[in-house]
Scaffold this active site. Sequence first.
Site, PDB file in Angstrom:
ATOM      1  N   ASP A   1       0.860  -1.181   0.000  1.00  0.00           N
ATOM      2  CA  ASP A   1       0.000   0.000   0.000  1.00  0.00           C
ATOM      3  C   ASP A   1       0.894   1.228   0.000  1.00  0.00           C
ATOM      4  O   ASP A   1       1.586   1.488   0.976  1.00  0.00           O
ATOM      5  CB  ASP A   1      -0.918   0.014   1.227  1.00  0.00           C
ATOM      6  CG  ASP A   1      -2.048   1.017   1.084  1.00  0.00           C
ATOM      7  OD1 ASP A   1      -1.787   2.133   0.579  1.00  0.00           O
ATOM      8  OD2 ASP A   1      -3.190   0.705   1.470  1.00  0.00           O
TER       9      ASP A   1
ATOM     10  N   VAL B   1     -11.516  -9.555  -3.784  1.00  0.00           N
ATOM     11  CA  VAL B   1     -12.784  -9.067  -3.234  1.00  0.00           C
ATOM     12  C   VAL B   1     -12.880  -7.552  -3.406  1.00  0.00           C
ATOM     13  O   VAL B   1     -13.613  -6.884  -2.681  1.00  0.00           O
ATOM     14  CB  VAL B   1     -12.937  -9.444  -1.751  1.00  0.00           C
ATOM     15  CG1 VAL B   1     -13.109 -10.947  -1.585  1.00  0.00           C
ATOM     16  CG2 VAL B   1     -11.736  -8.957  -0.926  1.00  0.00           C
TER      17      VAL B   1
ATOM     18  N   ARG C   1     -12.187  -5.039  -6.928  1.00  0.00           N
ATOM     19  CA  ARG C   1     -12.813  -4.690  -8.196  1.00  0.00           C
ATOM     20  C   ARG C   1     -12.208  -5.557  -9.297  1.00  0.00           C
ATOM     21  O   ARG C   1     -11.000  -5.822  -9.303  1.00  0.00           O
ATOM     22  CB  ARG C   1     -12.610  -3.213  -8.535  1.00  0.00           C
ATOM     23  CG  ARG C   1     -13.430  -2.249  -7.677  1.00  0.00           C
ATOM     24  CD  ARG C   1     -14.911  -2.360  -7.994  1.00  0.00           C
ATOM     25  NE  ARG C   1     -15.716  -1.333  -7.331  1.00  0.00           N
ATOM     26  CZ  ARG C   1     -16.316  -1.488  -6.164  1.00  0.00           C
ATOM     27  NH1 ARG C   1     -16.184  -2.636  -5.510  1.00  0.00           N
ATOM     28  NH2 ARG C   1     -17.044  -0.510  -5.655  1.00  0.00           N
TER      29      ARG C   1
ATOM     30  N   ASP D   1     -14.794 -12.541  -6.318  1.00  0.00           N
ATOM     31  CA  ASP D   1     -16.129 -12.028  -6.034  1.00  0.00           C
ATOM     32  C   ASP D   1     -16.516 -10.951  -7.038  1.00  0.00           C
ATOM     33  O   ASP D   1     -17.666 -10.549  -7.107  1.00  0.00           O
ATOM     34  CB  ASP D   1     -16.189 -11.447  -4.614  1.00  0.00           C
ATOM     35  CG  ASP D   1     -17.610 -11.151  -4.186  1.00  0.00           C
ATOM     36  OD1 ASP D   1     -18.430 -12.090  -4.181  1.00  0.00           O
ATOM     37  OD2 ASP D   1     -17.922  -9.974  -3.885  1.00  0.00           O
TER      38      ASP D   1
ATOM     39  N   GLU E   1     -19.649  -7.670 -15.280  1.00  0.00           N
ATOM     40  CA  GLU E   1     -20.574  -8.275 -14.318  1.00  0.00           C
ATOM     41  C   GLU E   1     -22.009  -8.108 -14.799  1.00  0.00           C
ATOM     42  O   GLU E   1     -22.388  -7.012 -15.229  1.00  0.00           O
ATOM     43  CB  GLU E   1     -20.390  -7.612 -12.946  1.00  0.00           C
ATOM     44  CG  GLU E   1     -19.010  -7.839 -12.356  1.00  0.00           C
ATOM     45  CD  GLU E   1     -18.792  -7.149 -11.033  1.00  0.00           C
ATOM     46  OE1 GLU E   1     -17.748  -7.403 -10.405  1.00  0.00           O
ATOM     47  OE2 GLU E   1     -19.654  -6.333 -10.633  1.00  0.00           O
TER      48      GLU E   1
ATOM     49  N   HIS F   1     -20.235 -10.415  -6.666  1.00  0.00           N
ATOM     50  CA  HIS F   1     -20.009  -9.057  -6.152  1.00  0.00           C
ATOM     51  C   HIS F   1     -20.918  -8.837  -4.946  1.00  0.00           C
ATOM     52  O   HIS F   1     -21.685  -7.880  -4.872  1.00  0.00           O
ATOM     53  CB  HIS F   1     -20.294  -8.014  -7.231  1.00  0.00           C
ATOM     54  CG  HIS F   1     -19.641  -6.693  -6.956  1.00  0.00           C
ATOM     55  ND1 HIS F   1     -19.179  -5.859  -7.949  1.00  0.00           N
ATOM     56  CD2 HIS F   1     -19.377  -6.053  -5.796  1.00  0.00           C
ATOM     57  CE1 HIS F   1     -18.662  -4.767  -7.420  1.00  0.00           C
ATOM     58  NE2 HIS F   1     -18.772  -4.862  -6.097  1.00  0.00           N
TER      59      HIS F   1
END
Length: 311
Positions: A175, A234, A236, A260, A265, A284
């Site tokens: 990060d 989980v 995008r 997910d 989508e 999602h």
Amino acid sequence: MKILVTCPPMIGMIEEFNPLFNKHNFKITTPKVIQTLSEDELIKIVPSHDGWIIGDDQATRAVFEAGKRGKLKAAVKWGIGTDNVDFNACKDLSIPIINTPGMFGAEVADVAVGYLIGLARETFQIHVGVKNGSWPKPRGVSIFGKKVAIIGLGDIGFNVVKRLSSFGMKITGYDPKIDNFEFNSFEVDHQIWPNRIEDADFIVITCALNDSTRYMINKDIFNQVKKGVRIINVSRGPIIHEGDLVEALKTDIVYSCALDVFETEPLPKDSFLRVHPRSIFGSHNASNTKDAVIKASNDAINKLKKFLKDG
């Protein structure tokens, strides 16, 4: 005030919020939404509403311009993800907008960890086999002592760290907004992406989608990872280049994945991902618990009311 709601989890519990809607004198429109409405659909429907609670729809400049020409006075993005919303357009058009931050970190982390265990022990494949009349016994891998790379150390990532630390996993975190990552007794080897990605047995993606993260998991990364790595997303869909992932799955560079979210989508019916035998998929839906939906929806309604009252 007419309010448009296009967030599927909120629509699924809309009766729960009728007392609050009535208290604020809101009249609600809830169109049929599977995942999102298209830009063209939104351009037709948004202008007739004073407020909009946005899901993952294409909340583009064109949509907000149409809304501004109509009645639209304010909007709230339901949830924490904002990559689908043109906030600059709202600023230019003087449409107040905000999201509902601080939601779903624990809920999404729970699903991420469930996926990690499922990939490690192939529990989902066992489940399908037993339901189909067989008695499969795939040989999984232990979690304790394995190395996991967590991409994104915000609320979701931090909650994943807490959970996987209790499993005795060795955690590397990525990060750029964090210089030194250590929460109490949680030890995380903070690295600059993609240093040491080749060490990871599992990769968990929890970062936001933006210009620097779009397709950050691509063929160049797949050329660096340990063969047989397992990947969980989980966050995008477009953080992973799906075509490159398919090739990595076909060549067993990636042993399996748990997604997910996807580039498109719902997941297209002809996607190779649907037939990969070891991978598992969601819709999602990682944030969708009754408790979390109530919390986020009440927050969105109250924020929208404040915007409309102040306006």
